[in-house]
Design a protein around this motif. Structure first.
Motif, mmCIF file in Angstrom:
data_model
loop_
_atom_site.group_PDB
_atom_site.id
_atom_site.type_symbol
_atom_site.label_atom_id
_atom_site.label_comp_id
_atom_site.label_asym_id
_atom_site.label_seq_id
_atom_site.Cartn_x
_atom_site.Cartn_y
_atom_site.Cartn_z
ATOM 1 N N SER A 51 3.100 -4.123 -6.744
ATOM 2 C CA SER A 51 0.636 -3.835 -6.023
ATOM 3 C C SER A 51 0.104 -4.448 -5.614
ATOM 4 C CB SER A 51 0.579 -4.180 -7.997
ATOM 5 O OG SER A 51 0.446 -5.109 -7.759
ATOM 6 N N GLU A 52 0.545 -5.461 -5.026
ATOM 7 C CA GLU A 52 -0.725 -6.200 -4.131
ATOM 8 C C GLU A 52 -0.817 -5.281 -2.498
ATOM 9 O OE1 GLU A 52 3.448 -6.869 -3.001
ATOM 10 O OE2 GLU A 52 2.812 -7.054 -4.631
ATOM 11 N N LEU A 53 0.734 -4.370 -2.261
ATOM 12 C CA LEU A 53 0.024 -3.633 -1.127
ATOM 13 C C LEU A 53 -1.227 -2.803 -1.561
ATOM 14 C CD1 LEU A 53 1.984 -2.707 1.151
ATOM 15 C CD2 LEU A 53 2.248 -0.939 0.265
ATOM 16 N N LEU A 54 -1.298 -2.592 -2.310
ATOM 17 C CA LEU A 54 -2.828 -1.468 -2.155
ATOM 18 C C LEU A 54 -3.908 -2.305 -1.766
ATOM 19 C CD1 LEU A 54 -3.721 0.968 -2.891
ATOM 20 C CD2 LEU A 54 -5.009 -0.044 -5.715
ATOM 21 N N GLU A 55 -4.216 -3.883 -1.316
ATOM 22 C CA GLU A 55 -5.065 -4.049 -0.384
ATOM 23 C C GLU A 55 -4.551 -3.906 0.583
ATOM 24 O OE1 GLU A 55 -5.027 -8.332 -2.187
ATOM 25 O OE2 GLU A 55 -4.860 -7.548 -4.402
ATOM 26 N N SER A 56 -3.642 -4.027 0.992
ATOM 27 C CA SER A 56 -3.419 -4.088 2.677
ATOM 28 C C SER A 56 -2.616 -2.661 3.243
ATOM 29 C CB SER A 56 -2.756 -5.459 3.004
ATOM 30 O OG SER A 56 -1.737 -5.749 2.642
ATOM 31 N N LEU A 57 -2.775 -1.305 2.595
ATOM 32 C CA LEU A 57 -1.929 -0.706 3.040
ATOM 33 C C LEU A 57 -1.824 -0.396 4.627
ATOM 34 C CD1 LEU A 57 -2.798 2.047 0.690
ATOM 35 C CD2 LEU A 57 -1.124 1.362 0.955
ATOM 36 N N PRO A 58 -0.728 -0.413 4.573
ATOM 37 C CA PRO A 58 -0.331 -0.144 6.546
ATOM 38 C C PRO A 58 -0.553 1.439 6.243
ATOM 39 C CG PRO A 58 1.847 -1.012 5.309
ATOM 40 C CD PRO A 58 0.809 -0.362 4.027
ATOM 41 N N ARG A 59 -1.916 1.108 7.538
ATOM 42 C CA ARG A 59 -2.404 2.761 8.390
ATOM 43 C C ARG A 59 -2.413 2.886 9.243
ATOM 44 N NH1 ARG A 59 -6.164 5.117 4.578
ATOM 45 N NH2 ARG A 59 -6.062 3.635 2.883
ATOM 46 N N ALA A 60 -2.224 4.065 10.255
ATOM 47 C CA ALA A 60 -2.767 4.275 11.089
ATOM 48 C C ALA A 60 -3.718 5.576 11.439
ATOM 49 C CB ALA A 60 -1.066 4.538 11.286
ATOM 50 N N SER A 61 -3.432 6.189 12.412
ATOM 51 C CA SER A 61 -4.637 6.926 13.151
ATOM 52 C C SER A 61 -4.098 8.144 13.959
ATOM 53 C CB SER A 61 -5.767 7.349 13.821
ATOM 54 O OG SER A 61 -6.727 7.520 14.854
ATOM 55 N N PHE A 62 -3.987 9.696 13.243
ATOM 56 C CA PHE A 62 -3.821 10.314 13.604
ATOM 57 C C PHE A 62 -3.848 10.800 14.679
ATOM 58 C CE2 PHE A 62 -3.155 15.151 14.383
ATOM 59 C CZ PHE A 62 -1.148 15.711 13.979
#
Length: 454
Positions: free
Chosen positions: A185-196
């Protein structure tokens, strides 16, 4: 299709090194685990050799070693049929003669543009020995004259990168597949993200995205245009979409006479997609075009490998049951006027030859009522599956994320289970477009970018 090989001038080599250093600098600011960043630094800071037979080979191995090593000595080992190399920086490695002869890089033995070995097993003498061994260029090269009259040269860098020691092999393994980082559940605080938009234009951003997908198994891509076809646009930067009997892409939306429970507004339990296929889609993409704005519609995501590790540590007997009992999965219906009947049999948890989890096939919706096991084993299997499910449903082991319009969730379908909370159609619609990638293409693209991104 293999890339054409080019001789690299010193200037071209320097440009590549600077590009790799810039790539490394960018990567170490991301959310990758510390160990993974270290691995990337080792992989990215290598130096290719501008030599006729030592330029980048089919494995891009030259990116794995450190820059410019030299040999202190190279001679026959007194106790074995091996070349003994002592490095100027310290340390010693042994190289079997049969391996050296098999991997001669001269044009007679190795094709320079197809990057393929030309020597056949019929021509390879397993007992080959050299008649002379000499260092050249101040320890940068070793020249070997073989008993059969053939002449081979090998650079210090080439040998060092392929040395039969753990450090060299770990670098290669990291380049092949970076180590995974498991999560709850800790992943929600730092979801890996990218910009399309960045992924379409920036190779460094694309590399970071693909690397993170391998490590974490989940990345959220934002700022995607809210119209169909964007999965195709992103796929053009990576490889090809994997078609199934649902088509090259599919629409997740409430449909009359739906042929899949996902095409309704009902809740969906956590699952992996299409376990009824022999080749389960490796990676799934879900693009949110229209989001339901009332209560419900959230995605539920869990790292099944993390849950599997908990299961094997707490209930090894139940883990064994889920890895050894074969289960039938099926899908029957009609899509675009074509009938389909998909059927395959596999365990809920698949492990590799080392006993590590390599795929989870969890989908209650399409698990068949045919169960090809003995009656006395059924209750134990249900008990094991129920235990695994309770671990997955533990709030500490999964996340809930409601996609924004313009989001694409990209995740490892063989690892990350996904579900959905139900929603009421009276309060709006929810429209997603989905598709699949294969790991072979994704990893191939990542490795290429790892060498060339700038």
């Amino acid at each position: 299709m293999q890339a054409t090989r080019h001789l690299m001038t010193r200037a071209g080599h320097c440009l590549r090194v600077r590009a790799r250093l810039a790539l490394t600098s960018h990567l170490t600011t991301t959310s990758l685990p510390a160990a993974q960043n270290m691995c990337i630094r080792e992989v990215s800071m290598g130096q290719a050799v501008a030599s006729q037979h030592l330029i980048r080979d089919s494995g891009n191995q030259d990116c794995l070693g450190k820059a410019s090593v030299t040999m202190h000595s190279a001679a026959a080992n007194s106790t074995s049929t091996m070349l003994q190399v002592c490095w100027a920086e310290g340390g010693m490695d042994l190289f079997p003669y049969v391996w050296l002869r098999d991997n001669c890089q001269c044009p007679s033995c190795f094709h320079p543009t197809t990057l393929s070995r030309k020597i056949s097993m019929e021509d390879l003498n397993l007992d080959i020995i050299p008649t002379s061994i000499q260092m050249a260029n101040g320890g940068e090269m070793v020249e070997i004259q073989w008993l059969d009259g053939h002449f081979s040269t090998y650079s210090a860098n080439w040998l060092h990168e392929r040395a039969f020691n753990k450090a060299s092999q770990d670098r290669r393994d990291c380049f092949r597949r970076p180590p995974q980082s498991f999560w709850g559940s800790e992943l929600l605080e730092s979801l890996p993200r990218a910009s399309f938009p960045e992924l379409l234009e920036d190779n460094v951003a694309l590399f970071t995205f693909l690397q993170q997908l391998e490590v974490t198994g989940l990345v959220v891509v934002s700022d995607t245009p809210c119209c169909s076809g964007q999965i195709h646009q992103l796929s053009k930067r990576v490889g090809y979409l994997m078609p199934t009997h649902y088509g090259e892409t599919f629409t997740v939306q409430n449909k009359i006479n739906a042929n899949n429970l996902a095409y309704t507004s009902s809740s969906l339990d956590m699952h992996s997609d299409q376990p009824f296929l022999t080749h389960v889609p490796d990676i799934q993409l879900l693009h949110c075009i229209t989001q339901y704005h009332g209560e419900g519609g959230e995605n539920v995501l869990a790292d099944s490998y993390h849950a599997g590790h908990i299961l094997v540590s707490q209930h090894p007997d139940k883990f064994h049951i889920l890895t050894t009992t074969l289960v039938d999965f099926y899908d029957v219906g009609l899509e675009d006027g074509k009938e389909y009947f998909a059927l395959d049999r596999k365990p809920v948890i698949s492990v590799n030859h080392e006993g590590n989890i390599q795929q989870v096939n969890f989908n209650t919706m399409v698990r068949d009522s045919f169960f090809m096991t003995s009656a006395d084993k059924v209750a134990g299997w249900y008990d094991a599956l129920s235990t695994f499910y309770r671990i997955l449903k533990d709030p500490q082991n999964h996340i809930e994320y409601k996609m924004n319009e313009g989001d694409i969730i990209v995740f490892d379908n063989t690892r990350v289970l996904h579900g959905r909370k139900g929603y009421e159609m009276a309060h709006g619609d929810r429209h997603l477009e989905g598709g699949y990638w294969e790991w072979d293409q994704v990893r191939s693209r990542r490795r290429s970018l790892q060498i060339t991104a700038h």
